[in-house]
Write a protein that holds these residues in place. Structure first.
Motif, PDB file in Angstrom:
ATOM      1  N   ILE A 175       0.863  -1.172   0.000  1.00 14.55           N
ATOM      2  CA  ILE A 175       0.000   0.000   0.000  1.00 14.55           C
ATOM      3  C   ILE A 175       0.903   1.227   0.000  1.00 14.55           C
ATOM      4  CG2 ILE A 175      -1.787   1.264   1.254  1.00 14.55           C
ATOM      5  CD1 ILE A 175      -2.528  -1.463   2.579  1.00 14.55           C
ATOM      6  N   PRO A 176       0.691   2.196  -0.897  1.00 17.10           N
ATOM      7  CA  PRO A 176       1.595   3.352  -0.965  1.00 17.10           C
ATOM      8  C   PRO A 176       1.712   4.078   0.369  1.00 17.10           C
ATOM      9  CG  PRO A 176       0.159   3.311  -2.878  1.00 17.10           C
ATOM     10  CD  PRO A 176      -0.344   2.247  -1.946  1.00 17.10           C
ATOM     11  N   LYS A 177       2.935   4.539   0.674  1.00 18.83           N
ATOM     12  CA  LYS A 177       3.199   5.288   1.903  1.00 18.83           C
ATOM     13  C   LYS A 177       3.684   6.680   1.558  1.00 18.83           C
ATOM     14  CE  LYS A 177       7.138   5.395   3.870  1.00 18.83           C
ATOM     15  NZ  LYS A 177       8.352   5.184   4.685  1.00 18.83           N
ATOM     16  N   GLY A 178       3.574   7.578   2.526  1.00 16.86           N
ATOM     17  CA  GLY A 178       4.074   8.928   2.362  1.00 16.86           C
ATOM     18  C   GLY A 178       4.195   9.597   3.717  1.00 16.86           C
ATOM     19  N   SER A 207      -5.649   7.961  -6.633  1.00 15.17           N
ATOM     20  CA  SER A 207      -7.035   7.752  -6.198  1.00 15.17           C
ATOM     21  C   SER A 207      -7.940   7.265  -7.317  1.00 15.17           C
ATOM     22  CB  SER A 207      -7.598   9.040  -5.593  1.00 15.17           C
ATOM     23  OG  SER A 207      -6.895   9.393  -4.427  1.00 15.17           O
ATOM     24  N   GLN A 208      -7.732   7.775  -8.542  1.00 15.86           N
ATOM     25  CA  GLN A 208      -8.561   7.391  -9.677  1.00 15.86           C
ATOM     26  C   GLN A 208      -8.005   6.185 -10.437  1.00 15.86           C
ATOM     27  OE1 GLN A 208     -11.596   8.633 -10.732  1.00 15.86           O
ATOM     28  NE2 GLN A 208     -11.611   9.757  -8.790  1.00 15.86           N
ATOM     29  N   ASP A 209      -6.831   5.700 -10.050  1.00 17.37           N
ATOM     30  CA  ASP A 209      -6.203   4.549 -10.697  1.00 17.37           C
ATOM     31  C   ASP A 209      -6.631   3.277  -9.978  1.00 17.37           C
ATOM     32  OD1 ASP A 209      -4.599   2.611 -11.799  1.00 17.37           O
ATOM     33  OD2 ASP A 209      -2.693   3.607 -11.341  1.00 17.37           O
ATOM     34  N   ARG A 210      -7.497   2.489 -10.600  1.00 18.87           N
ATOM     35  CA  ARG A 210      -8.005   1.283  -9.940  1.00 18.87           C
ATOM     36  C   ARG A 210      -6.940   0.197  -9.824  1.00 18.87           C
ATOM     37  NH1 ARG A 210     -13.202   1.195 -13.046  1.00 18.87           N
ATOM     38  NH2 ARG A 210     -12.574  -0.890 -13.712  1.00 18.87           N
ATOM     39  N   ASP A 211      -5.801   0.371 -10.498  1.00 16.96           N
ATOM     40  CA  ASP A 211      -4.701  -0.571 -10.346  1.00 16.96           C
ATOM     41  C   ASP A 211      -3.769  -0.189  -9.200  1.00 16.96           C
ATOM     42  OD1 ASP A 211      -5.447  -2.284 -12.397  1.00 16.96           O
ATOM     43  OD2 ASP A 211      -4.388  -1.128 -13.920  1.00 16.96           O
ATOM     44  N   SER A 212      -4.052   0.921  -8.536  1.00 22.72           N
ATOM     45  CA  SER A 212      -3.277   1.337  -7.369  1.00 22.72           C
ATOM     46  C   SER A 212      -4.063   1.039  -6.101  1.00 22.72           C
ATOM     47  CB  SER A 212      -2.971   2.832  -7.447  1.00 22.72           C
ATOM     48  OG  SER A 212      -2.427   3.302  -6.221  1.00 22.72           O
ATOM     49  N   LEU A 213      -3.338   0.814  -5.017  1.00 26.31           N
ATOM     50  CA  LEU A 213      -3.975   0.571  -3.725  1.00 26.31           C
ATOM     51  C   LEU A 213      -4.162   1.851  -2.919  1.00 26.31           C
ATOM     52  CD1 LEU A 213      -1.889  -2.588  -2.779  1.00 26.31           C
ATOM     53  CD2 LEU A 213      -4.264  -2.563  -3.568  1.00 26.31           C
ATOM     54  N   GLY A 214      -3.679   2.982  -3.437  1.00 25.23           N
ATOM     55  CA  GLY A 214      -3.771   4.243  -2.717  1.00 25.23           C
ATOM     56  C   GLY A 214      -5.082   4.956  -2.982  1.00 25.23           C
ATOM     57  N   ASN A 234     -10.511  -9.954  -9.599  1.00 23.33           N
ATOM     58  CA  ASN A 234      -9.455 -10.431  -8.715  1.00 23.33           C
ATOM     59  C   ASN A 234      -8.660  -9.249  -8.148  1.00 23.33           C
ATOM     60  OD1 ASN A 234      -7.950 -12.447  -7.418  1.00 23.33           O
ATOM     61  ND2 ASN A 234      -6.373 -12.374  -9.013  1.00 23.33           N
ATOM     62  N   SER A 235      -9.354  -8.365  -7.444  1.00 21.11           N
ATOM     63  CA  SER A 235      -8.758  -7.171  -6.860  1.00 21.11           C
ATOM     64  C   SER A 235      -9.358  -6.943  -5.489  1.00 21.11           C
ATOM     65  CB  SER A 235      -9.030  -5.947  -7.754  1.00 21.11           C
ATOM     66  OG  SER A 235      -8.677  -4.747  -7.099  1.00 21.11           O
ATOM     67  N   VAL A 236      -8.541  -6.409  -4.577  1.00 26.83           N
ATOM     68  CA  VAL A 236      -9.052  -6.069  -3.248  1.00 26.83           C
ATOM     69  C   VAL A 236      -9.752  -4.716  -3.237  1.00 26.83           C
ATOM     70  CG1 VAL A 236      -7.322  -7.446  -2.029  1.00 26.83           C
ATOM     71  CG2 VAL A 236      -6.841  -5.051  -2.568  1.00 26.83           C
ATOM     72  N   VAL A 237      -9.705  -3.972  -4.333  1.00 24.97           N
ATOM     73  CA  VAL A 237     -10.304  -2.632  -4.356  1.00 24.97           C
ATOM     74  C   VAL A 237     -11.825  -2.742  -4.261  1.00 24.97           C
ATOM     75  CG1 VAL A 237     -10.652  -0.559  -5.737  1.00 24.97           C
ATOM     76  CG2 VAL A 237      -8.384  -1.606  -5.616  1.00 24.97           C
ATOM     77  N   TYR A 238     -12.392  -2.040  -3.301  1.00 25.09           N
ATOM     78  CA  TYR A 238     -13.833  -2.070  -3.042  1.00 25.09           C
ATOM     79  C   TYR A 238     -14.500  -0.771  -3.473  1.00 25.09           C
ATOM     80  CZ  TYR A 238     -18.064  -3.354  -0.388  1.00 25.09           C
ATOM     81  OH  TYR A 238     -19.340  -3.686  -0.017  1.00 25.09           O
TER      82      TYR A 238
END
Length: 388
Positions: A175-178, A207-214, A234-238
């Protein structure tokens, strides 16, 4: 779609079985007692105002019953134990402490290895396994040198203080960090799945990239696999289009709500629908664009800056950091049934986490030692609050 997971090792599973067989009720981790928090396995379902045709009164009340514990440092995640007591995460030191909710006594379970605390990152949300009374597993969301991730550990209350946490097993990573916008709230839903609120780590495009977890709400099995029925295969994005989600809670009809930090204009409370786009960074607050799911309530950022939320007495209760107040949002279905109402304004300073203590009571933590507040001599604190 991104899938980042690691199955629990056979060593951890075997250890859980041995611990479950060997632990007695003396540790306080037995069925019964506290239930219905955003960190527990199911919401309260006894509220007489559950029918959508019977919204709660437009005006509510809040009474601080007592200070449960004081002199806490950078508290973040809070998880009520099934047999009584609270587990508390220290963001900066990376420790988990058990708080006796009757006496305020503190017992350090141990330090979570790998925590890299900087800016808004560190040891953040806590959640208990749905089977915690038997498997004794504690989940934590933490920032490392490379990412934000979710781990789980065995908790053995029979061991000496400081040695009660087993080695962490990574459930989900990358998950992206900052320095900002790490999200960090985790909770098991009434469906037994693990939900996580993430931030876009300061990179708005995620935020708008569904292939990102951020900038997402994630939904996964307790082992970190994409949960059955997720909207994007097959994605955890809800859900996506979020800026920084730090509050998750379900009402008595098992509907999910989430709080979200805005930037300069609007903070939000959202009713979450799987697969929907909540607008950031194109929209902040309510929008006329039908592409985006509008919030059910919004606030100026100096009135809220919301972190934790909980459900009780027909309303969502939302803790405000910069706003230094506790908001009540009465519900009718997935909409607000009356204007939000503020309590405890400028009384206890920054408020971080709120969870159900059962019935009409909440546990509420302050966050004045997080580098952005003005701590009193007894900060930070856990408060017991009675609401209606």
């Amino acid at each position: 779609m991104i899938v980042q997971r690691r199955a629990v090792t056979s060593v951890l599973a075997a250890s859980a079985l041995l611990l479950a067989a060997g632990c007695s009720s003396g540790g306080g981790d037995t069925p019964g007692g506290r239930s219905g928090s955003s960190s527990s396995t199911a919401p309260e379902a006894s509220d007489s105002r559950q029918a959508d045709g019977q919204p709660p009164p437009a005006t509510g009340s809040v009474r601080v019953v007592r200070t449960v514990a004081a002199d806490l440092k950078t508290p973040w995640g809070l998880a009520p134990l099934p047999g009584g007591g609270l587990l508390l995460a220290d963001r900066d030191d990376g420790t988990i402490t058990r708080i006796d909710d009757k006496t305020g006594k503190k017992t350090v379970l141990g330090t979570v290895p790998g925590v890299s605390a900087a800016g808004e990152g560190g040891l953040l949300g806590l959640a208990l396994s749905p089977d915690h009374a038997s498997d004794h597993l504690v989940y934590a969301y933490l920032t490392t040198d490379s990412d934000n991730r979710i781990v789980r550990m065995l908790y053995d209350p029979k061991k000496p203080s400081g040695e009660q946490l087993g080695a962490p097993d990574t459930v989900f990573k990358d998950i992206p960090k900052g320095m900002i916008h790490n999200g960090g709230r985790i909770a098991f839903g009434p469906d037994g799945m693990l939900y996580a609120g993430t931030g876009e780590s300061g990179d708005r495009g995620l935020s708008q990239d569904r292939d990102s977890l951020g900038g997402k709400i994630l939904r996964m099995t307790p082992e970190g696999e994409p949960a059955p029925g997720n909207p994007f295969g097959n994605s955890v994005v809800y859900s996506y289009g979020h800026r920084n989600v730090q509050g998750l809670a379900w009402d008595g009809r098992q509907r999910l709500f989430a709080s979200e930090f805005g930037q300069d204009t609007w903070d939000e409370l959202n009713a979450i629908k799987p697969g929907d786009n909540y607008g950031w960074p194109i929209a902040e607050g309510k929008s006329s664009d039908p592409t985006f799911h509008n919030p059910i309530a919004q606030w100026r950022t100096d009135e809220a800056s919301p972190s934790g939320i909980a459900y009780a007495e027909g309303s969502i209760w939302m803790a405000g950091l910069r706003g230094e107040r506790l908001w009540r949002i009465p519900l009718k279905g997935t909409k607000s049934s009356a204007p939000p109402q503020a309590f405890l304004t400028d009384t206890y300073g920054r408020l971080r986490t709120v969870v159900s203590a059962g019935g009409n009571k909440l546990w509420l933590t302050t966050s004045n030692t997080d580098g952005r507040g003005t701590p009193s001599k007894t900060d930070d604190r856990i408060l017991e609050v009675e609401v209606s």
